[in-house]
Design a protein around this motif. Structure first.
Motif, PDB file in Angstrom:
ATOM      1  N   ARG A 265      57.900  20.366  22.895  1.00 56.97           N
ATOM      2  CA  ARG A 265      58.329  21.751  23.136  1.00 56.97           C
ATOM      3  C   ARG A 265      58.649  22.450  21.813  1.00 56.97           C
ATOM      4  O   ARG A 265      58.295  23.608  21.608  1.00 56.97           O
ATOM      5  N   LEU A 266      59.302  21.692  20.917  1.00 56.61           N
ATOM      6  CA  LEU A 266      59.634  22.261  19.600  1.00 56.61           C
ATOM      7  C   LEU A 266      58.347  22.556  18.818  1.00 56.61           C
ATOM      8  O   LEU A 266      58.198  23.627  18.215  1.00 56.61           O
ATOM      9  N   VAL A 267      57.424  21.609  18.880  1.00 50.80           N
ATOM     10  CA  VAL A 267      56.149  21.787  18.171  1.00 50.80           C
ATOM     11  C   VAL A 267      55.396  23.000  18.738  1.00 50.80           C
ATOM     12  O   VAL A 267      54.764  23.753  17.994  1.00 50.80           O
ATOM     13  N   ASP A 268      55.528  23.193  20.051  1.00 50.23           N
ATOM     14  CA  ASP A 268      54.877  24.351  20.683  1.00 50.23           C
ATOM     15  C   ASP A 268      55.424  25.671  20.128  1.00 50.23           C
ATOM     16  O   ASP A 268      54.675  26.638  19.978  1.00 50.23           O
ATOM     17  N   THR A 269      56.732  25.701  19.847  1.00 51.17           N
ATOM     18  CA  THR A 269      57.298  26.950  19.287  1.00 51.17           C
ATOM     19  C   THR A 269      56.715  27.216  17.895  1.00 51.17           C
ATOM     20  O   THR A 269      56.495  28.361  17.517  1.00 51.17           O
ATOM     21  N   PHE A 270      56.446  26.116  17.151  1.00 52.51           N
ATOM     22  CA  PHE A 270      55.823  26.285  15.823  1.00 52.51           C
ATOM     23  C   PHE A 270      54.373  26.745  15.985  1.00 52.51           C
ATOM     24  O   PHE A 270      53.875  27.543  15.203  1.00 52.51           O
ATOM     25  N   LYS A 271      53.743  26.204  17.036  1.00 49.29           N
ATOM     26  CA  LYS A 271      52.346  26.560  17.290  1.00 49.29           C
ATOM     27  C   LYS A 271      52.251  28.061  17.626  1.00 49.29           C
ATOM     28  O   LYS A 271      51.307  28.742  17.237  1.00 49.29           O
ATOM     29  N   GLU A 272      53.280  28.548  18.332  1.00 48.29           N
ATOM     30  CA  GLU A 272      53.303  29.980  18.678  1.00 48.29           C
ATOM     31  C   GLU A 272      53.292  30.842  17.422  1.00 48.29           C
ATOM     32  O   GLU A 272      52.677  31.911  17.394  1.00 48.29           O
ATOM     33  N   ASP A 273      53.999  30.362  16.378  1.00 52.12           N
ATOM     34  CA  ASP A 273      54.009  31.117  15.117  1.00 52.12           C
ATOM     35  C   ASP A 273      52.628  31.182  14.493  1.00 52.12           C
ATOM     36  O   ASP A 273      52.255  32.189  13.883  1.00 52.12           O
ATOM     37  N   VAL A 274      51.878  30.082  14.651  1.00 46.74           N
ATOM     38  CA  VAL A 274      50.508  30.062  14.122  1.00 46.74           C
ATOM     39  C   VAL A 274      49.608  30.952  14.987  1.00 46.74           C
ATOM     40  O   VAL A 274      48.761  31.684  14.472  1.00 46.74           O
ATOM     41  N   GLU A 275      49.845  30.881  16.310  1.00 49.65           N
ATOM     42  CA  GLU A 275      49.050  31.724  17.216  1.00 49.65           C
ATOM     43  C   GLU A 275      49.277  33.202  16.917  1.00 49.65           C
ATOM     44  O   GLU A 275      48.383  34.032  17.074  1.00 49.65           O
TER      45      GLU A 275
END
Lengths: 294, 188
Positions: A265-275
């Motif tokens: 879930r934490l990694v997903d929040t970082f992925k959102e920044d890349v998205e």
């Protein structure tokens, strides 16, 4: 990925436990000193020893926590970003050079310059680099006792992005929310057709035609959308085939907080920044190379 | 008594002077805005000329493929001299409309002759025309923004008094899509 994450989470949890134990020991030491150390010298010594041991354990916990976070960023995140971004490079301790930051043309020179979480790569073939930036200015003041003192005041804490911009422009353009041009060029304020856009942003250009050339109705709409989705003070500038985007939101981009699990879930929040980067490139059509010769 | 008369004279002169200063300042502001409109219009001229030049080159390339359909582009051949000087804004709009038609014809030709897309010269010209289009749109929007600002001043009271005195009227906008106007005849 889940296995690797749980390994990092295990180490992080361990460091948090050590810090908690240290903190509890400090509390026990203080209580011993207050309630027993007052009348009994031996108990006072025991209290001090418990206190010191508690502080040491707490510090060990903190150091271990920082090392765990550092290792997580240096190994997992670095590898993760290189996989999800073309030519992606991530360096937790590095940052965009001050030269590039001031190159944006609207951020004033700082007396104290800090940065972290450098991320670069290509989004749809468009090169970019970005990092968290913390800019402070020195202020000298006199206190109530007449002593001259110095303090550092933050005027920018957020993230800066530098993208390739393939629309050939000879002039300079800045679209700013509560900033002003600071690069010494002779800018003129330009009023565009959109009243909403003019209310939200101030547009400065060294040539009015350039402002209308870059800021097409679609582009203005995209900037408004970015503004709506990203609370903070925004600034965009366009010059020498580069687009700068700075967002002053008093936030870190890839923070790892105590007691927040390192998981997918934490990694997903970082992925959102890349998205968000992909969205930015797509909305602003930076990936449309129709203006560049092959 | 003479003192009172003197005061009245001074007050009247001061008021007249203030009105004169305001009049001159407002007139200058209107003139400056008018200059900006004219500058923006010359930007349109530059963009239109560049668009014409690029389209002419594209037509030359296309003609090699469409010899039997040369009639489609015969209008452009008539315009070999480029955009005529001293065109009114309305005529410039008409000129742009004709260029739009030429561009549409080129697009049809490209659809019919896919080999054209493989021509390096032609693809480069396509990129150039896209950029020229963007510049033309920017010039048109800048012109209209300046016209809008000037017109707002012209119709606002009390600036409208100065505008009427110096004979400055509302300026027309440069429309993207022109309606068919029977009274305008273009001869190239």
């Amino acid at each position: 990925m889940a296995e690797e994450l749980s390994l990092h989470q295990g180490k992080k949890k361990q460091s948090e436990l050590i810090a908690i134990v240290g903190l509890l020991t400090v509390v026990i030491g203080i209580l011993t000193l207050i309630f027993l150390g007052d009348t009994n010298d031996t108990m006072a010594t025991v209290g001090i020893v418990i206190l010191v041991v508690g502080i040491i354990v707490f510090i060990v916990g903190l150091i271990k926590f920082n090392l765990t976070v550092k290792k997580f960023k240096k190994t997992f995140l670095k590898d993760y970003f290189s996989k999800i971004i073309e030519e992606g490079s991530y360096f937790p301790k590095r940052y965009v050079s001050p030269q590039a930051v001031y190159g944006s043309g609207f951020l004033k020179r700082a007396d104290r310059f800090k940065g972290k979480d450098y991320l670069s790569g290509k989004i749809d073939g468009i090169e970019f680099e970005s990092s968290d930036i913390h800019l402070q200015e020195r202020q000298v003041y006199t206190d109530s006792k007449g002593h001259r003192k110095t303090k550092y005041v933050t005027y920018f804490k957020g993230r800066i992005f530098k993208f390739d911009f393939h629309k050939p422009i000879e002039h300079r353009l800045q679209v700013l929310e509560k900033y002003r041009p600071r690069d010494g060029y002779k800018y003129k304020k330009v009023e565009l057709e959109s009243i909403d856009f003019n209310k939200k942003f101030k547009t400065y250009a060294t040539d009015a035609h350039t402002a209308f050339y870059v800021l097409t109705p679609h582009f203005m709409e995209a900037l408004m959308k970015i503004e709506q989705n990203h609370p903070g003070k925004l600034g965009f500038s366009f010059m020498e085939e580069k687009m700068y985007f700075a967002i002053n939101n008093n936030k870190s981009t890839f923070p790892i907080y105590p007691f927040v699990k390192i998981d997918e879930r934490l990694v997903d929040t970082f992925k959102e920044d890349v998205e968000m980067l992909y969205e930015l490139v797509d909305d602003l059509k930076l990936n449309k190379r129709i203006f560049k010769e092959d | 008594m003479p003192n009172e008369v003197l005061i009245i004279i001074v007050v009247v002169v001061a008021i007249l002077l203030l009105i004169a200063i305001w009049f001159i300042a407002t007139m200058n502001s209107l003139r400056q805005n008018e200059v900006k409109v004219n500058e923006a219009e010359s930007g349109i001229d530059v963009a239109l000329t560049k668009r014409f030049d690029t389209l002419s080159k594209m037509v030359d390339t296309v003609k090699g493929y469409t010899k039997h359909e040369a009639k489609t582009f015969e209008n452009v051949v008539k315009w070999r001299k480029g955009m005529p000087d001293d065109l009114t804004l309305e005529q410039k709009q008409e000129f742009m409309q004709k260029l739009n038609q030429v561009q549409a014809d080129i697009n049809v030709a490209v659809e019919r002759y896919p080999d054209l897309k493989a021509e390096k010269v032609f693809t480069n010209l396509q990129k150039t025309i896209a950029d020229v289009e963007e510049h033309l749109q920017a010039s048109r929007r800048l012109f209209n923004a300046n016209v809008s600002r000037l017109n707002q001043k012209i119709v606002s009271f009390p600036t409208s008094i100065v505008a009427a005195k110096i004979g400055m009227g509302k300026k027309p906008f440069f429309e993207a899509e022109l309606e068919k106007r029977a009274d305008v005849k273009m001869e190239f």
